[in-house]
Design a protein around this motif. Structure first.
Motif, short mmCIF file in Angstrom:
data_model
loop_
_atom_site.label_atom_id
_atom_site.label_comp_id
_atom_site.label_asym_id
_atom_site.label_seq_id
_atom_site.Cartn_x
_atom_site.Cartn_y
_atom_site.Cartn_z
N TYR A 81 -12.55 -7.21 0.92
CA TYR A 81 -12.94 -6.55 -0.32
C TYR A 81 -12.71 -7.43 -1.54
O TYR A 81 -13.14 -7.09 -2.64
N LYS A 139 0.83 -1.20 0.00
CA LYS A 139 0.00 0.00 0.00
C LYS A 139 0.86 1.24 0.00
O LYS A 139 2.04 1.21 0.36
N TYR A 174 -8.37 -6.06 4.51
CA TYR A 174 -8.58 -5.74 3.09
C TYR A 174 -9.00 -6.96 2.29
O TYR A 174 -9.55 -6.82 1.19
#
Length: 297
Positions: free
Chosen positions: A265, A150, A262
């Motif tokens: 998702y 990220k 995450y």
């Protein structure tokens, strides 16, 4: 115990002084553990104050075989301890576990029987190369890369030049590329780009990658990276994802205590490998928080 080539662990600052030697006398259940990751000096547990300085990355903490993790943690603002054996998996110790007793049990398993010899061997900081305690959970670059990537980068949506470049937080986790709608924050809308079966390509723009999803309604994002190593790391990781024949996320053998949020998702995950971790079913970040079923390998 043979110690060839282990002098790097032993420095003047990590050896016992007179106060520490006095602490050991008369009780073979007294000793020390080597604690990595301490950022500032801490008072020894159940021991007299020591005048010897401590290295920020390796500290001798005086204790006894009866000293628990909870007692040690209470002197460090409630922070826990982590254990690593032989450079293998790192696990969080339970509050009731006793670090020095773990070291003594390890030496007993190796064949030491005399209590005084066990105390002497446990007091050598080079033993920490095999039995290592951490004051905080270490995360190396390889582990972080395998879990998620990220950062805040310049992003452009779509192949047309009409779209403008804008700084956005971008996350590569599991099988998806996640792009936030606002800079440096996940509070806004999240754009999810499934990558399995899609494409990741280098483009002419310096240190830029094009991410495309599969299918007739495929979407495309361009991401420009600040450094070449960063660009190469994202390219390597994304290339693995798009080439998969099944939507597999392999998070095995990385001492995880919770599933990365995450992953929730990633709607196209069909196989999730979580073997050899320390994830509990009902703990925060545990498997029970998933609102759909995965096939665990």
């Amino acid at each position: 115990m043979k110690r060839n080539g282990s002098r790097g662990c032993m420095t003047r600052k990590t050896r016992f002084g007179s106060r520490e030697r006095d602490w050991l006398k008369g009780d073979t259940q007294r000793g020390c553990v080597c604690l990595y990751g301490a950022s500032e000096p801490q008072a020894p547990a159940l021991a007299p104050p020591s005048s010897s300085a401590a290295q920020p990355d390796l500290r001798l903490v005086l204790c006894s075989t009866r000293t628990t993790v909870e007692e040690l943690s209470n002197q460090r603002d409630g922070l826990g301890l982590y254990l690593q054996l032989h450079g293998d998996l790192i696990r969080r110790l339970d509050p009731s576990e006793r670090p020095l007793q773990i070291v003594y049990d390890y030496l007993t398993t190796m064949g030491y029987e005399d209590p005084l010899r066990i105390q002497q061997e446990a007091a050598n900081s080079d033993l920490s190369c095999m039995v290592r305690f951490f004051s905080e959970r270490p995360v190396n670059a390889d582990q972080q890369d395998r879990t998620l990537l990220k950062g805040v980068f310049n992003v452009r949506k779509g192949k047309t030049q009409l779209h403008k470049w804008a700084e956005r937080q971008v996350i590569l986790c599991g099988t998806c590329l996640i792009v936030a709608s606002v800079k440096d924050s996940l509070t806004g809308k999240l754009h999810i780009l499934p990558l399995v079966g899609g494409k990741v390509e280098e483009v002419k723009r310096k240190q830029c990658l094009m991410f495309s999803s599969a299918g007739p309604q495929a979407q495309t994002y361009y991401v420009t990276f600040d450094t070449l190593p960063e660009h190469q790391r994202w390219h390597r990781q994304a290339s693995k994802v798009v080439s998969q024949t099944v939507s597999l996320v392999d998070l095995s053998c990385y001492s995880l205590e919770e599933v990365p949020e995450y992953l929730l998702y990633c709607q196209d995950i069909t196989h999730l490998n979580l073997r050899h971790n320390f994830i509990r079913l009902d703990a925060p970040g545990g498997l029970c928080n998933f609102n759909r079923s995965y096939s665990a390998m």
